[in-house]
Design a protein around this motif. Structure first.
Motif, PDB file in Angstrom:
ATOM      1  N   VAL A  15       0.847  -1.192   0.000  1.00  0.00           N
ATOM      2  CA  VAL A  15       0.000   0.000   0.000  1.00  0.00           C
ATOM      3  C   VAL A  15       0.884   1.243   0.000  1.00  0.00           C
ATOM      4  O   VAL A  15       0.673   2.172  -0.780  1.00  0.00           O
ATOM      5  N   MET A  16       1.896   1.259   0.862  1.00  0.00           N
ATOM      6  CA  MET A  16       2.791   2.416   0.944  1.00  0.00           C
ATOM      7  C   MET A  16       3.530   2.628  -0.377  1.00  0.00           C
ATOM      8  O   MET A  16       3.699   3.772  -0.825  1.00  0.00           O
ATOM      9  N   GLU A  17       3.962   1.550  -1.035  1.00  0.00           N
ATOM     10  CA  GLU A  17       4.643   1.686  -2.320  1.00  0.00           C
ATOM     11  C   GLU A  17       3.747   2.374  -3.346  1.00  0.00           C
ATOM     12  O   GLU A  17       4.201   3.235  -4.097  1.00  0.00           O
ATOM     13  N   SER A  18       2.480   2.014  -3.378  1.00  0.00           N
ATOM     14  CA  SER A  18       1.529   2.649  -4.300  1.00  0.00           C
ATOM     15  C   SER A  18       1.312   4.120  -3.942  1.00  0.00           C
ATOM     16  O   SER A  18       1.267   4.978  -4.818  1.00  0.00           O
ATOM     17  N   VAL A  19       1.185   4.400  -2.650  1.00  0.00           N
ATOM     18  CA  VAL A  19       0.987   5.782  -2.198  1.00  0.00           C
ATOM     19  C   VAL A  19       2.178   6.641  -2.605  1.00  0.00           C
ATOM     20  O   VAL A  19       2.014   7.771  -3.090  1.00  0.00           O
ATOM     21  N   LEU A  20       3.382   6.104  -2.447  1.00  0.00           N
ATOM     22  CA  LEU A  20       4.590   6.876  -2.751  1.00  0.00           C
ATOM     23  C   LEU A  20       4.760   7.168  -4.237  1.00  0.00           C
ATOM     24  O   LEU A  20       5.546   8.035  -4.609  1.00  0.00           O
ATOM     25  N   LYS A  21       3.998   6.501  -5.095  1.00  0.00           N
ATOM     26  CA  LYS A  21       3.995   6.834  -6.520  1.00  0.00           C
ATOM     27  C   LYS A  21       3.242   8.146  -6.769  1.00  0.00           C
ATOM     28  O   LYS A  21       3.382   8.747  -7.823  1.00  0.00           O
ATOM     29  N   HIS A  22       2.449   8.561  -5.784  1.00  0.00           N
ATOM     30  CA  HIS A  22       1.614   9.756  -5.911  1.00  0.00           C
ATOM     31  C   HIS A  22       2.086  10.905  -5.022  1.00  0.00           C
ATOM     32  O   HIS A  22       1.559  12.016  -5.148  1.00  0.00           O
ATOM     33  N   ILE A  28       1.286  12.864   3.563  1.00  0.00           N
ATOM     34  CA  ILE A  28       0.156  12.088   4.080  1.00  0.00           C
ATOM     35  C   ILE A  28      -0.454  12.828   5.267  1.00  0.00           C
ATOM     36  O   ILE A  28       0.223  13.106   6.244  1.00  0.00           O
ATOM     37  N   VAL A  29      -1.744  13.148   5.144  1.00  0.00           N
ATOM     38  CA  VAL A  29      -2.428  13.866   6.217  1.00  0.00           C
ATOM     39  C   VAL A  29      -3.501  13.020   6.887  1.00  0.00           C
ATOM     40  O   VAL A  29      -3.995  13.375   7.950  1.00  0.00           O
ATOM     41  N   TYR A  30      -3.879  11.903   6.271  1.00  0.00           N
ATOM     42  CA  TYR A  30      -4.925  11.063   6.852  1.00  0.00           C
ATOM     43  C   TYR A  30      -4.831   9.657   6.272  1.00  0.00           C
ATOM     44  O   TYR A  30      -4.687   9.488   5.064  1.00  0.00           O
ATOM     45  N   ASP A  31      -4.883   8.660   7.141  1.00  0.00           N
ATOM     46  CA  ASP A  31      -4.895   7.248   6.741  1.00  0.00           C
ATOM     47  C   ASP A  31      -6.042   6.568   7.477  1.00  0.00           C
ATOM     48  O   ASP A  31      -6.254   6.829   8.653  1.00  0.00           O
ATOM     49  N   GLU A  32      -6.728   5.684   6.779  1.00  0.00           N
ATOM     50  CA  GLU A  32      -7.827   4.955   7.396  1.00  0.00           C
ATOM     51  C   GLU A  32      -7.878   3.546   6.819  1.00  0.00           C
ATOM     52  O   GLU A  32      -7.563   3.329   5.653  1.00  0.00           O
ATOM     53  N   ILE A  41      -9.723  -2.354   3.102  1.00  0.00           N
ATOM     54  CA  ILE A  41      -9.543  -1.197   2.231  1.00  0.00           C
ATOM     55  C   ILE A  41      -8.761  -0.132   3.004  1.00  0.00           C
ATOM     56  O   ILE A  41      -8.985   0.068   4.195  1.00  0.00           O
ATOM     57  N   TYR A  42      -7.870   0.538   2.307  1.00  0.00           N
ATOM     58  CA  TYR A  42      -7.089   1.627   2.891  1.00  0.00           C
ATOM     59  C   TYR A  42      -7.421   2.915   2.157  1.00  0.00           C
ATOM     60  O   TYR A  42      -7.492   2.942   0.934  1.00  0.00           O
ATOM     61  N   GLU A  43      -7.644   3.973   2.915  1.00  0.00           N
ATOM     62  CA  GLU A  43      -7.908   5.295   2.345  1.00  0.00           C
ATOM     63  C   GLU A  43      -6.808   6.224   2.852  1.00  0.00           C
ATOM     64  O   GLU A  43      -6.641   6.392   4.057  1.00  0.00           O
ATOM     65  N   VAL A  44      -6.068   6.800   1.920  1.00  0.00           N
ATOM     66  CA  VAL A  44      -4.931   7.652   2.274  1.00  0.00           C
ATOM     67  C   VAL A  44      -5.105   8.997   1.575  1.00  0.00           C
ATOM     68  O   VAL A  44      -5.319   9.049   0.363  1.00  0.00           O
ATOM     69  N   THR A  45      -5.003  10.074   2.339  1.00  0.00           N
ATOM     70  CA  THR A  45      -5.125  11.415   1.776  1.00  0.00           C
ATOM     71  C   THR A  45      -3.775  12.112   1.834  1.00  0.00           C
ATOM     72  O   THR A  45      -3.120  12.141   2.876  1.00  0.00           O
ATOM     73  N   LEU A  46      -3.373  12.663   0.687  1.00  0.00           N
ATOM     74  CA  LEU A  46      -2.122  13.404   0.554  1.00  0.00           C
ATOM     75  C   LEU A  46      -2.439  14.885   0.382  1.00  0.00           C
ATOM     76  O   LEU A  46      -3.328  15.244  -0.400  1.00  0.00           O
ATOM     77  N   GLN A  47      -1.714  15.743   1.090  1.00  0.00           N
ATOM     78  CA  GLN A  47      -1.871  17.188   0.916  1.00  0.00           C
ATOM     79  C   GLN A  47      -0.866  17.645  -0.123  1.00  0.00           C
ATOM     80  O   GLN A  47       0.334  17.638   0.101  1.00  0.00           O
ATOM     81  N   LYS A  48      -1.379  18.000  -1.292  1.00  0.00           N
ATOM     82  CA  LYS A  48      -0.549  18.495  -2.383  1.00  0.00           C
ATOM     83  C   LYS A  48      -0.666  20.023  -2.413  1.00  0.00           C
ATOM     84  O   LYS A  48      -1.449  20.607  -1.683  1.00  0.00           O
ATOM     85  N   LYS A  49       0.086  20.656  -3.272  1.00  0.00           N
ATOM     86  CA  LYS A  49       0.018  22.112  -3.370  1.00  0.00           C
ATOM     87  C   LYS A  49      -1.307  22.520  -4.022  1.00  0.00           C
ATOM     88  O   LYS A  49      -1.525  22.272  -5.196  1.00  0.00           O
ATOM     89  N   GLY A  50      -2.211  23.098  -3.240  1.00  0.00           N
ATOM     90  CA  GLY A  50      -3.476  23.585  -3.747  1.00  0.00           C
ATOM     91  C   GLY A  50      -4.611  22.578  -3.775  1.00  0.00           C
ATOM     92  O   GLY A  50      -5.727  22.915  -4.151  1.00  0.00           O
ATOM     93  N   ALA A  59      -5.614  -4.200  -0.139  1.00  0.00           N
ATOM     94  CA  ALA A  59      -4.475  -4.637   0.675  1.00  0.00           C
ATOM     95  C   ALA A  59      -3.232  -4.943  -0.148  1.00  0.00           C
ATOM     96  O   ALA A  59      -2.126  -4.989   0.381  1.00  0.00           O
ATOM     97  N   ASN A  60      -3.404  -5.140  -1.476  1.00  0.00           N
ATOM     98  CA  ASN A  60      -2.258  -5.401  -2.354  1.00  0.00           C
ATOM     99  C   ASN A  60      -1.692  -4.125  -2.958  1.00  0.00           C
ATOM    100  O   ASN A  60      -0.779  -4.182  -3.783  1.00  0.00           O
ATOM    101  N   GLY A  61      -2.241  -2.964  -2.590  1.00  0.00           N
ATOM    102  CA  GLY A  61      -1.741  -1.695  -3.090  1.00  0.00           C
ATOM    103  C   GLY A  61      -2.378  -1.237  -4.391  1.00  0.00           C
ATOM    104  O   GLY A  61      -1.984  -0.214  -4.942  1.00  0.00           O
ATOM    105  N   LYS A  62      -3.382  -1.960  -4.862  1.00  0.00           N
ATOM    106  CA  LYS A  62      -4.061  -1.564  -6.098  1.00  0.00           C
ATOM    107  C   LYS A  62      -4.957  -0.355  -5.806  1.00  0.00           C
ATOM    108  O   LYS A  62      -5.770  -0.386  -4.893  1.00  0.00           O
ATOM    109  N   VAL A  63      -4.793   0.710  -6.600  1.00  0.00           N
ATOM    110  CA  VAL A  63      -5.620   1.894  -6.436  1.00  0.00           C
ATOM    111  C   VAL A  63      -6.995   1.604  -7.021  1.00  0.00           C
ATOM    112  O   VAL A  63      -7.142   1.353  -8.211  1.00  0.00           O
ATOM    113  N   LEU A  64      -8.010   1.620  -6.157  1.00  0.00           N
ATOM    114  CA  LEU A  64      -9.384   1.365  -6.566  1.00  0.00           C
ATOM    115  C   LEU A  64     -10.086   2.659  -6.988  1.00  0.00           C
ATOM    116  O   LEU A  64     -10.982   2.639  -7.821  1.00  0.00           O
ATOM    117  N   GLU A  65      -9.654   3.760  -6.375  1.00  0.00           N
ATOM    118  CA  GLU A  65     -10.257   5.059  -6.663  1.00  0.00           C
ATOM    119  C   GLU A  65      -9.273   6.144  -6.275  1.00  0.00           C
ATOM    120  O   GLU A  65      -8.515   6.007  -5.323  1.00  0.00           O
TER     121      GLU A  65
END
Length: 84
Positions: A15-22, A28-32, A41-50, A59-65
């Motif tokens: 999951v972390m490997e997939s997140v780090l591609k983005h 990371i500001v929120y993980d659930e 299911i894992y929900e991860v929110t990243l704070q980007k510029k703007g 669980a395998n790191g596949k981005v579902l949405e």
């Protein structure tokens, strides 16, 4: 639905490997973690510029949405789930 808020260190490696591609760990500001139809299911929110980018992953790191939330705007889905 039962959910647990996590810290980045609690995410499975795939999951972390997939997140780090983005983004980076510091963005990371929120993980659930929650169960949906018997699957973890894992929900991860990243704070980007703007904007914020929320990734919903299995669980395998596949981005579902992938959802981009502009500052002060409504959420917009930016990636359709694929049936790989």
């Amino acid at each position: 639905m039962f959910s647990v808020q996590l810290i980045a260190a609690d995410l499975p490696q795939k999951v972390m490997e997939s997140v780090l591609k983005h983004g980076t760990k510091t963005e990371i500001v929120y993980d659930e973690q929650y169960e949906e139809d018997g699957k973890t299911i894992y929900e991860v929110t990243l704070q980007k510029k703007g904007y914020q980018l929320t990734l919903v992953l299995d669980a395998n790191g596949k981005v579902l949405e992938s959802i981009k939330s502009e500052d002060d705007e409504e959420e917009v889905e930016v990636d359709e789930p694929t049936d790989d």
